[in-house]
Design a protein around this motif. Structure first.
Motif, PDB file in Angstrom:
ATOM      1  N   ALA A 356       0.828  -1.217   0.000  1.00 45.00           N
ATOM      2  CA  ALA A 356       0.000   0.000   0.000  1.00 45.00           C
ATOM      3  C   ALA A 356       0.855   1.257   0.000  1.00 45.00           C
ATOM      4  CB  ALA A 356      -0.927  -0.006   1.214  1.00 45.00           C
ATOM      5  N   GLN A 357       2.004   1.209   0.667  1.00 47.98           N
ATOM      6  CA  GLN A 357       2.843   2.401   0.809  1.00 47.98           C
ATOM      7  C   GLN A 357       3.920   2.500  -0.262  1.00 47.98           C
ATOM      8  OE1 GLN A 357       2.731   2.351   5.747  1.00 47.98           O
ATOM      9  NE2 GLN A 357       4.549   1.719   4.645  1.00 47.98           N
ATOM     10  N   GLY A 358       4.328   1.354  -0.804  1.00 48.67           N
ATOM     11  CA  GLY A 358       5.448   1.316  -1.730  1.00 48.67           C
ATOM     12  C   GLY A 358       6.779   1.133  -1.039  1.00 48.67           C
ATOM     13  N   VAL A 359       6.838   1.383   0.275  1.00 47.36           N
ATOM     14  CA  VAL A 359       8.065   1.262   1.057  1.00 47.36           C
ATOM     15  C   VAL A 359       7.703   0.811   2.470  1.00 47.36           C
ATOM     16  CG1 VAL A 359       9.382   3.022  -0.204  1.00 47.36           C
ATOM     17  CG2 VAL A 359       7.953   3.700   1.750  1.00 47.36           C
ATOM     18  N   LEU A 360       8.722   0.332   3.187  1.00 50.08           N
ATOM     19  CA  LEU A 360       8.603   0.167   4.631  1.00 50.08           C
ATOM     20  C   LEU A 360       9.088   1.462   5.247  1.00 50.08           C
ATOM     21  CD1 LEU A 360       7.973  -1.677   7.048  1.00 50.08           C
ATOM     22  CD2 LEU A 360      10.376  -2.385   7.019  1.00 50.08           C
ATOM     23  N   ASP A 361       8.221   2.148   5.940  1.00 48.44           N
ATOM     24  CA  ASP A 361       8.531   3.487   6.437  1.00 48.44           C
ATOM     25  C   ASP A 361       9.529   3.433   7.588  1.00 48.44           C
ATOM     26  OD1 ASP A 361       8.478   6.185   6.656  1.00 48.44           O
ATOM     27  OD2 ASP A 361       6.353   6.352   7.148  1.00 48.44           O
ATOM     28  N   THR A 362      10.165   4.573   7.822  1.00 49.47           N
ATOM     29  CA  THR A 362      11.195   4.661   8.859  1.00 49.47           C
ATOM     30  C   THR A 362      10.614   4.431  10.247  1.00 49.47           C
ATOM     31  OG1 THR A 362      10.904   7.062   8.961  1.00 49.47           O
ATOM     32  CG2 THR A 362      12.592   6.222   7.480  1.00 49.47           C
ATOM     33  N   PRO A 392      19.175  13.123  28.212  1.00 47.34           N
ATOM     34  CA  PRO A 392      20.579  12.787  27.959  1.00 47.34           C
ATOM     35  C   PRO A 392      21.130  13.619  26.819  1.00 47.34           C
ATOM     36  CG  PRO A 392      19.136  11.120  27.019  1.00 47.34           C
ATOM     37  CD  PRO A 392      18.245  12.055  27.797  1.00 47.34           C
ATOM     38  N   GLY A 393      22.421  13.844  26.843  1.00 46.03           N
ATOM     39  CA  GLY A 393      23.051  14.595  25.772  1.00 46.03           C
ATOM     40  C   GLY A 393      23.084  13.803  24.474  1.00 46.03           C
ATOM     41  N   MET A 394      23.013  14.501  23.365  1.00 44.88           N
ATOM     42  CA  MET A 394      23.064  13.864  22.059  1.00 44.88           C
ATOM     43  C   MET A 394      24.519  13.635  21.655  1.00 44.88           C
ATOM     44  SD  MET A 394      21.286  12.702  19.445  1.00 44.88           S
ATOM     45  CE  MET A 394      19.645  13.362  19.831  1.00 44.88           C
ATOM     46  N   ASN A 395      24.804  12.506  21.014  1.00 48.07           N
ATOM     47  CA  ASN A 395      26.124  12.281  20.451  1.00 48.07           C
ATOM     48  C   ASN A 395      25.994  11.925  18.977  1.00 48.07           C
ATOM     49  OD1 ASN A 395      25.594   9.446  20.220  1.00 48.07           O
ATOM     50  ND2 ASN A 395      26.230   9.146  22.345  1.00 48.07           N
ATOM     51  N   ASP A 396      27.133  11.764  18.298  1.00 42.93           N
ATOM     52  CA  ASP A 396      27.091  11.554  16.854  1.00 42.93           C
ATOM     53  C   ASP A 396      26.410  10.249  16.475  1.00 42.93           C
ATOM     54  OD1 ASP A 396      29.096   9.937  17.832  1.00 42.93           O
ATOM     55  OD2 ASP A 396      30.699  10.831  16.641  1.00 42.93           O
ATOM     56  N   LEU A 397      26.607   9.184  17.270  1.00 45.98           N
ATOM     57  CA  LEU A 397      25.975   7.906  16.966  1.00 45.98           C
ATOM     58  C   LEU A 397      24.458   7.993  17.132  1.00 45.98           C
ATOM     59  CD1 LEU A 397      26.494   5.001  16.128  1.00 45.98           C
ATOM     60  CD2 LEU A 397      26.762   4.402  18.534  1.00 45.98           C
ATOM     61  N   MET A 398      24.002   8.704  18.159  1.00 45.58           N
ATOM     62  CA  MET A 398      22.562   8.887  18.355  1.00 45.58           C
ATOM     63  C   MET A 398      21.966   9.741  17.243  1.00 45.58           C
ATOM     64  SD  MET A 398      22.748   9.568  22.465  1.00 45.58           S
ATOM     65  CE  MET A 398      21.045  10.086  22.636  1.00 45.58           C
ATOM     66  N   ALA A 399      22.702  10.764  16.805  1.00 45.42           N
ATOM     67  CA  ALA A 399      22.223  11.617  15.709  1.00 45.42           C
ATOM     68  C   ALA A 399      22.102  10.808  14.423  1.00 45.42           C
ATOM     69  CB  ALA A 399      23.164  12.797  15.515  1.00 45.42           C
ATOM     70  N   TRP A 400      23.105   9.963  14.155  1.00 44.88           N
ATOM     71  CA  TRP A 400      23.032   9.095  12.982  1.00 44.88           C
ATOM     72  C   TRP A 400      21.834   8.156  13.075  1.00 44.88           C
ATOM     73  CZ3 TRP A 400      23.234   3.807  13.513  1.00 44.88           C
ATOM     74  CH2 TRP A 400      23.188   3.084  12.330  1.00 44.88           C
ATOM     75  N   ASN A 401      21.591   7.605  14.247  1.00 43.33           N
ATOM     76  CA  ASN A 401      20.518   6.636  14.430  1.00 43.33           C
ATOM     77  C   ASN A 401      19.144   7.248  14.162  1.00 43.33           C
ATOM     78  OD1 ASN A 401      19.820   3.893  15.255  1.00 43.33           O
ATOM     79  ND2 ASN A 401      18.856   4.849  17.025  1.00 43.33           N
ATOM     80  N   SER A 402      19.028   8.552  14.352  1.00 47.25           N
ATOM     81  CA  SER A 402      17.742   9.215  14.097  1.00 47.25           C
ATOM     82  C   SER A 402      17.551   9.562  12.625  1.00 47.25           C
ATOM     83  CB  SER A 402      17.646  10.491  14.939  1.00 47.25           C
ATOM     84  OG  SER A 402      18.559  11.470  14.474  1.00 47.25           O
ATOM     85  N   ASP A 403      18.597   9.395  11.811  1.00 46.25           N
ATOM     86  CA  ASP A 403      18.558   9.746  10.387  1.00 46.25           C
ATOM     87  C   ASP A 403      18.234   8.484   9.595  1.00 46.25           C
ATOM     88  OD1 ASP A 403      18.758  11.135   8.044  1.00 46.25           O
ATOM     89  OD2 ASP A 403      20.937  11.374   8.112  1.00 46.25           O
ATOM     90  N   ALA A 404      16.986   8.033   9.701  1.00 44.91           N
ATOM     91  CA  ALA A 404      16.611   6.714   9.188  1.00 44.91           C
ATOM     92  C   ALA A 404      16.292   6.747   7.698  1.00 44.91           C
ATOM     93  CB  ALA A 404      15.406   6.188   9.969  1.00 44.91           C
ATOM     94  N   THR A 405      16.180   5.555   7.113  1.00 42.82           N
ATOM     95  CA  THR A 405      15.874   5.398   5.692  1.00 42.82           C
ATOM     96  C   THR A 405      14.679   4.459   5.516  1.00 42.82           C
ATOM     97  OG1 THR A 405      17.458   3.587   5.528  1.00 42.82           O
ATOM     98  CG2 THR A 405      18.262   5.782   4.979  1.00 42.82           C
ATOM     99  N   ARG A 406      14.186   4.408   4.286  1.00 46.66           N
ATOM    100  CA  ARG A 406      13.060   3.534   3.946  1.00 46.66           C
ATOM    101  C   ARG A 406      13.554   2.326   3.152  1.00 46.66           C
ATOM    102  NH1 ARG A 406      11.572   8.824   3.515  1.00 46.66           N
ATOM    103  NH2 ARG A 406      12.479   8.924   1.423  1.00 46.66           N
ATOM    104  N   MET A 407      12.662   1.360   2.948  1.00 50.32           N
ATOM    105  CA  MET A 407      13.003   0.137   2.216  1.00 50.32           C
ATOM    106  C   MET A 407      11.958  -0.096   1.119  1.00 50.32           C
ATOM    107  SD  MET A 407      15.582  -1.308   4.068  1.00 50.32           S
ATOM    108  CE  MET A 407      15.585  -2.991   4.623  1.00 50.32           C
ATOM    109  N   PRO A 408      12.373  -0.331  -0.142  1.00 51.34           N
ATOM    110  CA  PRO A 408      11.401  -0.547  -1.216  1.00 51.34           C
ATOM    111  C   PRO A 408      10.593  -1.823  -1.006  1.00 51.34           C
ATOM    112  CG  PRO A 408      13.598  -0.098  -2.101  1.00 51.34           C
ATOM    113  CD  PRO A 408      13.762  -0.341  -0.640  1.00 51.34           C
TER     114      PRO A 408
END
Length: 566
Positions: A356-362, A392-408
Motif C-alpha cells: 500500500a505504501q510502496g516502502v517500509l517506512d522509517t 541525555p546529551g546527544m552524540n554523533d551515533l545517536m544523531a546518525w541513528n535518528s537519520d533513518a531510511t526507507r526500504m522498497p
C-alpha cells in the motif's frame, strides 16, 4: 474471473495495510495462532498446570529468605540496582517482579509439543507486558523517582512533561530529535574529504582523498546497509573508520544508497546487486586500474556482499581480493529475536502494508527495533526523560541513528521471504540473474566481525560464516552492540575483542568451542583488521592526486546528495 479475483485480493491487501497502521506492523493472526497453540498444549499438560498453580507456594521460602535478609544481594537488573530498592517495601516490589518474570518464563517455555517459534513469540510477548508493568516505571512504586520528586519539589515532573510535549511536537512535525541540530552531515559528521565519482538511480560512489603519499594497491570498498545512512562508518573525525583507514595508507571508496520513495517500489534485490554492488565494483576497478578489491559489507550490506561475492566467484577474472563482514548474516537459522517478526503470517502482513505504501517506512522499522529492546529504548527513556526530567546529551551515533531510511516494497519482500524466512542462500536455492548461488561459490579470505550484544545480527548467527567451505576465516567477537561494537576506534574506553583464525582445512568450531579457544584482547579491533588487510595486500603505489578518472569523473564533493535525502 481474474478481474474479480484481483479485486478481492486487493481488498484483502488494503484491509490488512490499514490494520497494520494500528498494530504497528504486527500481525494479529500470527499472535492469535501462537496464543491458541499455547493454550491447546498447556491444556494437555496437567503437570505443568499444577506446577504453575503451586508456583507461589514453591517460591515462598526463597522469597521470604530474600525479604528477611538484613543486607540483601544487589539486583542484577539495572532497574533495581540502587540502594533504595534494597529497603522495605521497595525490595518487596522488586522481588515480586522477579518472581513474575520466573512464572511467565515457566509458563511460556519448555512446553512439550509447542513449537520453538511459538515459544519464542509467547515468551517475548510476556516479557514486553512485564517490562511495561515493571514497578520501576511508576512514581508510587519506584523509590528513586520518589526521592527525586521530593528532592526537587516536583520540578522534575514539570521538566519531564516539557520533554514529552517537545518530543510529541517534533514527532508530529517530522523534526529531528532534540540535540540533532548540533550534528550536521558534511560539517562535523560524514565530513571526510572525497568526491562522488559515480551516480546512478540507486547509489552515489564516494572516492575519499588519500591521507598518505602512498597507498596499498588494492582499494577498500565499503558496502553499508541501505537500512541506514552510510556515515555510521564516517561519523566524527575522532571515530570515523573511513578516516582512520585512510590514515593507515588505504585507498577507500564508499557506497551511499538512495533513500527510496514510493516511486521506487519495484526495486528488487537484483537491482541492488546490479546498480549497487556491481556498478560500484566496476567503477572502483576502472579507477584503480584493475586492482583487485577488498570488499567490506556491513549488516544488510554484508548480506549483499555475500551474494555478490558468490555471484562473482564463478568468474575466471574475479575482481575481489578479500571479503570483510561487519555484523552480517548469510545463514538466518539463528537470527535471534528478529525472527519473531519474520514468520509466514508476519511476512505476508508486512508485504501488504508495504504494497500500500510502496516502502517500509522509517517509523515502522524503528518501532520494530525499539520493541526488541523495549526496556532500554522505551521504558527506561520514559523514566529518565519524562519522570526524572533528565534529557541525555546527544552524540554523533545517536544523531546518525535518528537519520533513518526507507526500504522498497519489492526488495524488502524478497529479502524477508527468500533470505530471512526460507534461508535460500545458505541452502543453495538462491539465484541472481537466472544463475544459482551458494555460499561455496565464495573462494576468498574472509574477515568477519560479530558483536557481543547484537540484537539485530546475533554473533552466533554471524559465526556461521565458518560454514562457508574452502575459505580462510578470521573471526572477531567485539564488545558492544550492533552499532557501538563496530564504531570502536582505538583509544575508546572499555573496548575489547576476541579473535581466532580458521584455515580452510581446519575443523569447524561451534560458537561455544570458539569462545574457549579465541584469544582475548583489550582495545579496538580496528588495528587487527587493518593488519589483516595489509597482509592480504600487495605493494604500495603512489596515492592518486586526482579522484575519479576519465570514465568516472568527479561529480561533486563528498558526502554527496543521496545521504541528505529525507
Amino acid at each position: 474471473m481474474d478481474a474479480s479475483r484481483n479485486f478481492f485480493d486487493d481488498l484483502d491487501r488494503s484491509y490488512q495495510a490499514n490494520l497494520a497502521r494500528f498494530t504497528l506492523g504486527l500481525s494479529p493472526a500470527g499472535l492469535t495462532e501462537a496464543y491458541a497453540s499455547w493454550l491447546a498444549h498447556l491444556a494437555m499438560s496437567p503437570g505443568r498446570l499444577s506446577e504453575l498453580a503451586l508456583f507461589p507456594l514453591s517460591q515462598w521460602p526463597d522469597c521470604w529468605q530474600s525479604q528477611s535478609q538484613e543486607q540483601p544481594k544487589a539486583s542484577q537488573d539495572a532497574r533495581f540496582a540502587s540502594e533504595r530498592w534494597q529497603q522495605w517495601p521497595w525490595r518487596f516490589y522488586a522481588e515480586g517482579f522477579r518472581q513474575s518474570e520466573q512464572f511467565w518464563q515457566k509458563a511460556t517455555t519448555g512446553i512439550n509439543g509447542l513449537s520453538d517459534e511459538y515459544q519464542r513469540i509467547l515468551s517475548f510477548s510476556a516479557r514486553q507486558l512485564l517490562d511495561a508493568l515493571s514497578p520501576s516505571n511508576f512514581i508510587a512504586t519506584n523509590p528513586d523517582l520518589i526521592h527525586t520528586t521530593l528532592t526537587h519539589l516536583g520540578t522534575n515532573l514539570a521538566a519531564g512533561a516539557a520533554n514529552a510535549l517537545e518530543d510529541w511536537r517534533r514527532d508530529q512535525t517530522g523534526e529531528a530529535p532534540v540535540g540533532v541540530e548540533a550534528f550536521e552531515v558534511g560539517r562535523n559528521i560524514a565530513c571526510t574529504p572525497g568526491k562522488v565519482v559515480l551516480k546512478n538511480q540507486l547509489i552515489e560512489l564516494i572516492h575519499y582523498q588519500p591521507r598518505c603519499d602512498k597507498v596499498k594497491k588494492e582499494p577498500v570498498l565499503f558496502m553499508p546497509a541501505w537500512i541506514m545512512k552510510y556515515y555510521i562508518l564516517d561519523l566524527s573525525p575522532r571515530n570515523s573508520l573511513v578516516r582512520w583507514l585512510l590514515e593507515q595508507g588505504h585507498d577507500v571508496y564508499m557506497i551511499s544508497w538512495k533513500n527510496p520513495g514510493g516511486e521506487d517500489r519495484e526495486l528488487g534485490m537484483e537491482d541492488y546487486v546490479r546498480h549497487g554492488a556491481l556498478a560500484a565494483i566496476d567503477a572502483v576497478r576502472s579507477i584503480s586500474k584493475d586492482a583487485p578489491i577488498h570488499l567490506a559489507g556491513y549488516c544488510l550490506g554484508g548480506t549483499l556482499a555475500l551474494l555478490t561475492a558468490a555471484y562473482l566467484g564463478a568468474r575466471q577474472d574475479n575482481p575481489l581480493k578479500s571479503l570483510t563482514l561487519f555484523a552480517a548474516q548469510g545463514d538466518f537459522t539463528e537470527a535471534g529475536e528478529l525472527m519473531l517478526f519474520v514468520t509466514p503470517s508476519e511476512v505476508a502482513f508486512l508485504k501488504n502494508m508495504m504494497w500500500a505504501q510502496g516502502v517500509l517506512d522509517t517509523t515502522q522499522m524503528a518501532g520494530a527495533f525499539q520493541i526488541l529492546r523495549s526496556n532500554d529504548l522505551i521504558w527506561s527513556r520514559l523514566v529518565h526523560e519524562y519522570l526524572q526530567g533528565q534529557r541525555p546529551g546527544m552524540n554523533d551515533l545517536m544523531a546518525w541513528n535518528s537519520d533513518a531510511t526507507r526500504m522498497p516494497f519489492k526488495m524488502h519482500s524478497e529479502y524477508l521471504e527468500k533470505l530471512f524466512l526460507k534461508n535460500q542462500f545458505a541452502e543453495g536455492h538462491y539465484s541472481l540473474f537466472g544463475e544459482p548461488l551458494a555460499p561455496g561459490d565464495i573462494q576468498l579470505p574472509i574477515f568477519a566481525v560479530g558483536t557481543e550484544k547484537d540484537h539485530v545480527a546475533p554473533w552466533v548467527s554471524v559465526h556461521k560464516v565458518h560454514l562457508i567451505g574452502g575459505n580462510d576465516v578470521t573471526f572477531v567477537l567485539a564488545s558492544g552492540g550492533h552499532n557501538s561494537g563496530i564504531v570502536s576506534e582505538p583509544g575508546h574506553p572499555h573496548r575489547s575483542y576476541r579473535q581466532l583464525f580458521k584455515g580452510a582445512k581446519d575443523p569447524y568450531l561451534s560458537p561455544e568451542h570458539w569462545l574457549e579457544k579465541a584469544e582475548p584482547h583489550s582495545g579496538s579491533w580496528w588495528p587487527a583488521w587493518q593488519a589483516w588487510l595489509a597482509e592480504h595486500s600487495s605493494a604500495e603505489v603512489a596515492a592518486p592526486k586526482n579522484l575519479g578518472s576519465r570514465q568516472y569523473p568527479a561529480k561533486g564533493d563528498a558526502p554527496g546528495s543521496f545521504v541528505l535525502m529525507k
